[in-house]
Design a protein around this motif. Structure first.
Motif, PDB file in Angstrom:
ATOM      1  N   PRO A 195       0.828  -1.219   0.000  1.00 13.16           N
ATOM      2  CA  PRO A 195       0.000   0.000   0.000  1.00 13.16           C
ATOM      3  C   PRO A 195       0.854   1.258   0.000  1.00 13.16           C
ATOM      4  O   PRO A 195       2.037   1.238   0.361  1.00 13.16           O
ATOM      5  N   GLY A 196       0.212   2.357  -0.376  1.00 17.06           N
ATOM      6  CA  GLY A 196       0.931   3.618  -0.493  1.00 17.06           C
ATOM      7  C   GLY A 196       1.470   4.159   0.815  1.00 17.06           C
ATOM      8  O   GLY A 196       2.433   4.938   0.814  1.00 17.06           O
ATOM      9  N   ASN A 197       0.894   3.756   1.955  1.00 15.00           N
ATOM     10  CA  ASN A 197       1.418   4.249   3.231  1.00 15.00           C
ATOM     11  C   ASN A 197       2.690   3.518   3.647  1.00 15.00           C
ATOM     12  O   ASN A 197       3.393   3.942   4.561  1.00 15.00           O
ATOM     13  N   VAL A 263      19.221   1.929 -20.899  1.00 13.91           N
ATOM     14  CA  VAL A 263      18.596   2.658 -19.796  1.00 13.91           C
ATOM     15  C   VAL A 263      17.118   2.300 -19.696  1.00 13.91           C
ATOM     16  O   VAL A 263      16.393   2.310 -20.699  1.00 13.91           O
ATOM     17  N   LEU A 264      16.692   1.964 -18.486  1.00 11.51           N
ATOM     18  CA  LEU A 264      15.272   1.755 -18.193  1.00 11.51           C
ATOM     19  C   LEU A 264      14.788   2.891 -17.304  1.00 11.51           C
ATOM     20  O   LEU A 264      15.430   3.226 -16.314  1.00 11.51           O
ATOM     21  N   VAL A 265      13.659   3.481 -17.669  1.00  9.02           N
ATOM     22  CA  VAL A 265      13.078   4.583 -16.903  1.00  9.02           C
ATOM     23  C   VAL A 265      11.705   4.140 -16.411  1.00  9.02           C
ATOM     24  O   VAL A 265      10.836   3.800 -17.219  1.00  9.02           O
ATOM     25  N   GLY A 266      11.503   4.133 -15.094  1.00  9.19           N
ATOM     26  CA  GLY A 266      10.249   3.644 -14.547  1.00  9.19           C
ATOM     27  C   GLY A 266       9.457   4.715 -13.818  1.00  9.19           C
ATOM     28  O   GLY A 266       9.993   5.411 -12.942  1.00  9.19           O
ATOM     29  N   LYS A 267       8.196   4.860 -14.167  1.00  4.97           N
ATOM     30  CA  LYS A 267       7.312   5.808 -13.492  1.00  4.97           C
ATOM     31  C   LYS A 267       7.086   5.360 -12.056  1.00  4.97           C
ATOM     32  O   LYS A 267       6.608   4.254 -11.804  1.00  4.97           O
ATOM     33  N   GLY A 268       7.403   6.237 -11.095  1.00 10.47           N
ATOM     34  CA  GLY A 268       7.327   5.874  -9.684  1.00 10.47           C
ATOM     35  C   GLY A 268       6.346   6.715  -8.887  1.00 10.47           C
ATOM     36  O   GLY A 268       6.707   7.244  -7.833  1.00 10.47           O
ATOM     37  N   ILE A 269       5.113   6.834  -9.369  1.00  8.32           N
ATOM     38  CA  ILE A 269       4.085   7.530  -8.584  1.00  8.32           C
ATOM     39  C   ILE A 269       3.554   6.526  -7.557  1.00  8.32           C
ATOM     40  O   ILE A 269       2.756   5.646  -7.889  1.00  8.32           O
ATOM     41  N   THR A 270       3.997   6.657  -6.318  1.00  9.70           N
ATOM     42  CA  THR A 270       3.666   5.642  -5.317  1.00  9.70           C
ATOM     43  C   THR A 270       2.214   5.706  -4.863  1.00  9.70           C
ATOM     44  O   THR A 270       1.686   4.738  -4.327  1.00  9.70           O
ATOM     45  N   PHE A 271       1.555   6.838  -5.079  1.00 15.30           N
ATOM     46  CA  PHE A 271       0.099   6.901  -4.998  1.00 15.30           C
ATOM     47  C   PHE A 271      -0.361   8.076  -5.840  1.00 15.30           C
ATOM     48  O   PHE A 271       0.192   9.171  -5.756  1.00 15.30           O
ATOM     49  N   ASP A 272      -1.415   7.828  -6.631  1.00 13.74           N
ATOM     50  CA  ASP A 272      -1.915   8.855  -7.540  1.00 13.74           C
ATOM     51  C   ASP A 272      -3.377   9.168  -7.238  1.00 13.74           C
ATOM     52  O   ASP A 272      -4.282   8.432  -7.631  1.00 13.74           O
ATOM     53  N   ASP A 285      -8.132   3.035  -4.683  1.00 19.32           N
ATOM     54  CA  ASP A 285      -7.134   2.229  -3.962  1.00 19.32           C
ATOM     55  C   ASP A 285      -6.133   1.597  -4.913  1.00 19.32           C
ATOM     56  O   ASP A 285      -4.980   1.360  -4.557  1.00 19.32           O
ATOM     57  N   GLU A 286      -6.578   1.328  -6.159  1.00 13.37           N
ATOM     58  CA  GLU A 286      -5.685   0.697  -7.127  1.00 13.37           C
ATOM     59  C   GLU A 286      -4.612   1.649  -7.634  1.00 13.37           C
ATOM     60  O   GLU A 286      -3.685   1.219  -8.346  1.00 13.37           O
ATOM     61  N   MET A 287      -4.696   2.898  -7.257  1.00 12.86           N
ATOM     62  CA  MET A 287      -3.657   3.843  -7.678  1.00 12.86           C
ATOM     63  C   MET A 287      -2.359   3.679  -6.897  1.00 12.86           C
ATOM     64  O   MET A 287      -1.377   4.362  -7.151  1.00 12.86           O
ATOM     65  N   LYS A 288      -2.326   2.736  -5.964  1.00 11.65           N
ATOM     66  CA  LYS A 288      -1.042   2.320  -5.384  1.00 11.65           C
ATOM     67  C   LYS A 288      -0.205   1.610  -6.440  1.00 11.65           C
ATOM     68  O   LYS A 288       1.029   1.528  -6.317  1.00 11.65           O
ATOM     69  N   PHE A 289      -0.871   1.097  -7.492  1.00 12.45           N
ATOM     70  CA  PHE A 289      -0.163   0.399  -8.568  1.00 12.45           C
ATOM     71  C   PHE A 289       0.464   1.358  -9.569  1.00 12.45           C
ATOM     72  O   PHE A 289       1.062   0.916 -10.555  1.00 12.45           O
ATOM     73  N   ASP A 290       0.337   2.668  -9.344  1.00 12.40           N
ATOM     74  CA  ASP A 290       0.847   3.625 -10.326  1.00 12.40           C
ATOM     75  C   ASP A 290       2.369   3.710 -10.325  1.00 12.40           C
ATOM     76  O   ASP A 290       2.946   4.462 -11.097  1.00 12.40           O
ATOM     77  N   MET A 291       2.998   2.938  -9.436  1.00 14.66           N
ATOM     78  CA  MET A 291       4.464   2.877  -9.441  1.00 14.66           C
ATOM     79  C   MET A 291       4.956   1.537 -10.010  1.00 14.66           C
ATOM     80  O   MET A 291       6.113   1.165  -9.822  1.00 14.66           O
ATOM     81  N   CYS A 292       4.086   0.825 -10.732  1.00 18.05           N
ATOM     82  CA  CYS A 292       4.498  -0.480 -11.265  1.00 18.05           C
ATOM     83  C   CYS A 292       5.594  -0.370 -12.328  1.00 18.05           C
ATOM     84  O   CYS A 292       6.354  -1.308 -12.544  1.00 18.05           O
ATOM     85  N   GLY A 293       5.676   0.785 -12.997  1.00 13.56           N
ATOM     86  CA  GLY A 293       6.798   0.987 -13.915  1.00 13.56           C
ATOM     87  C   GLY A 293       8.114   0.983 -13.163  1.00 13.56           C
ATOM     88  O   GLY A 293       9.084   0.329 -13.562  1.00 13.56           O
ATOM     89  N   ALA A 294       8.146   1.709 -12.055  1.00  7.20           N
ATOM     90  CA  ALA A 294       9.341   1.723 -11.206  1.00  7.20           C
ATOM     91  C   ALA A 294       9.617   0.335 -10.652  1.00  7.20           C
ATOM     92  O   ALA A 294      10.770  -0.127 -10.621  1.00  7.20           O
ATOM     93  N   ALA A 295       8.572  -0.356 -10.201  1.00  9.30           N
ATOM     94  CA  ALA A 295       8.741  -1.702  -9.657  1.00  9.30           C
ATOM     95  C   ALA A 295       9.309  -2.656 -10.696  1.00  9.30           C
ATOM     96  O   ALA A 295      10.134  -3.523 -10.373  1.00  9.30           O
ATOM     97  N   SER A 296       8.893  -2.486 -11.958  1.00  4.76           N
ATOM     98  CA  SER A 296       9.399  -3.369 -13.013  1.00  4.76           C
ATOM     99  C   SER A 296      10.874  -3.114 -13.304  1.00  4.76           C
ATOM    100  O   SER A 296      11.615  -4.034 -13.667  1.00  4.76           O
TER     101      SER A 296
END
Length: 494
Positions: A195-197, A263-272, A285-296
């Motif tokens: 979760p984002g927290n 170079v890999l660039v990953g979007k890391g919005i940990t909550f949107d 609540d699913e906007m915790k997944f907005d950092m999945c680019g960073a996670a990948s």
């Protein structure tokens, strides 16, 4: 998990026995509609482990698994492989995932994977071994970090790949790659599911540091002041609405001396939350997944660091939250990016591109061999492609071919989308060099066009994973995509 090999059972070897307490075999759908047993399934029938009638009744539909108990107590998992003429990397992957998904739900401690003799288009023995190992590791994944009662431990500890003895070395080497890939996927899933927290920008930065320490990677985490010194005005404008401090994470893997890095660039919005242009409450609540680019990116580094290919790799992760506050971006605000270009923010929920653009500008200092950004960027891409393919945008023909081929080989598929200059007119602004949105039509395309303005002179591609990074509903959770695609692509460049 331990991966070993054991000698294949030919149908004639009626006395031979699998040295495991469970077996995975396959059945095909014949042209007459009847079930056709694979060679390994025929061996079990001939030995008397299972009755031919039970195997014949097993579901031959692709990915369907029938659980049988053999005469000697061996668990037999019969997985449908569909039409033999249509078996390819994607359907083989689906079958392996389905089989191990069922196996890991039992008390079986060891399993013989008897699908290695199946002929799949575009897959050699190594490819099948890699897929099997990845599927086994993925199926063993459990997310219970945030639960007071932990999930039951997965019993499966040993996977035997059933091959001819002359193929053992090749199969084991590929399985090692597949295992590393599975671990990278699972790390990506965990980061996405948190979760984002918990998974804040600082948490992501600390995870990157832990990974770097374990695998002796280079790592640097730039704080707000350092980003200000670099004039990352676009990235920082998104971060300023949150109390969480932004972090710009730089990971480095060096395996090829002074060669130009990928170079890999990953979007890391940990909550949107959407910011001032706030999103509807339902599903937020699913906007915790907005950092999945960073996670990948972090998951891909985990896989690459374990495989150790001869390649140089840089990971860039701009990480922050997008929150509404008195400090947050407002519609109509104009910000200046690291490149010096100005942006009129017409919608604060189109924030991913506002952090990726500064990361793309930063990437130029590495004189990269290729740049791939990965982002849960647009709902428009979900409308266009659903949840099957990742959207691929690039003008680089070789990069497009390589990424598409990597997706096809792993079943982690992408679909190429247009990136014509004609769409650029939709980003015109009367008050700045560009607007951050271009309206509803072609929303995924105009988002990619926005990023393209910051990737000029770069061999660059954009992957929009908004439809593939996570699942909703009963199966809610991060998928780990596109770690398979990215890792296979990078191994192909080594």
């Amino acid at each position: 998990m331990k991966f070993i090999t054991q000698v294949s059972l030919a149908p004639a070897a009626a006395s031979a026995k699998f040295a495991t307490d469970a077996v995975v075999v396959g059945v095909f759908q014949g042209s007459d509609g009847k079930t056709v047993a694979s060679a390994e399934a025929q061996a079990l029938i001939k030995r008397g482990t299972v009755a031919a009638s039970l195997v014949a009744d097993a579901a031959a539909g692709s990915g369907r698994v029938t659980h049988l108990t053999g005469a000697d107590g061996t668990r037999v998992f019969v997985v449908g492989l569909g039409n033999a003429d249509k078996l390819d990397a994607k359907s083989f992957t689906q079958a392996a995932k389905a089989a191990f998904g069922v196996v890991t739900g039992t008390s079986a401690k060891s399993v013989a994977f008897g699908l290695m003799d199946a002929k799949a288009k575009g897959l050699d023995l190594a490819g099948k071994a890699r897929i099997a190992a990845t599927a086994a590791v993925e199926a063993s994944y459990r997310f219970d970090i945030t639960k007071s009662k932990k999930d039951p431990a997965v019993a499966l500890a040993t996977v035997s790949l059933v091959v001819e003895s002359s193929q053992a070395k090749t199969a084991l080497a590929a399985a090692a790659t597949g295992e590393a890939l599975g671990e990278g996927i699972n790390l990506t899933r965990t980061l996405g599911n948190l979760p984002g927290n918990i998974c804040t920008p600082t948490y992501l930065a600390n995870e990157a540091k832990k990974l770097a320490k374990t695998y002796k990677l280079g790592v640097e985490v730039l704080d707000k002041k350092q980003c200000e010194a670099l004039k990352m005005g676009s990235f920082l404008s998104v971060a300023k609405g949150s109390d969480e401090a932004p972090k710009f994470i730089v990971l480095k893997y060096t395996g090829a001396g002074k060669a130009a890095p990928h170079v890999l660039v990953g979007k890391g919005i940990t909550f949107d939350s959407g910011g001032i242009s706030i999103k509807p409450g339902e599903g937020m609540d699913e906007m915790k997944f907005d950092m999945c680019g960073a996670a990948s990116v972090i998951g891909t580094f985990r896989a690459i660091a374990q495989i150790k290919p001869k390649i140089n790799l840089v990971g860039l992760i701009p990480a922050c939250e997008n929150m509404p506050s008195g400090r947050a971006n407002k519609p109509g605000d104009i910000v200046t990016s690291m490149s010096g270009q100005t942006i009129e923010i017409l919608n604060t929920d189109a924030e991913g591109r506002l952090i990726l653009n500064d990361a793309l500008t930063y990437a130029k200092r590495f004189k990269p061999a290729s740049v791939v950004d990965i982002a849960t960027l647009t709902g428009a891409c979900v409308i266009a492609l659903g949840h099957v393919h990742t959207g691929l945008f690039t003008k680089d023909e070789k990069l497009a071919a390589d990424l598409l081929a990597a997706g096809h080989a792993t079943g982690d598929t992408a679909w190429r989308m247009p990136l014509d200059d004609d769409y650029q007119d939709m980003l015109k602004s009367n008050f700045a060099d560009m607007a951050n949105i271009g309206g509803r039509p072609g929303g995924a395309i105009t988002a990619a066009c926005f990023l393209a303005r910051y990737a000029e002179d770069l061999p660059w591609a954009h992957l929009d994973i908004a439809g593939t990074a996570w699942k909703s509903g009963a199966a809610k959770g991060a998928t780990g995509r596109p770690v398979s695609l990215l890792t296979h692509y990078l191994l192909g460049q080594a």
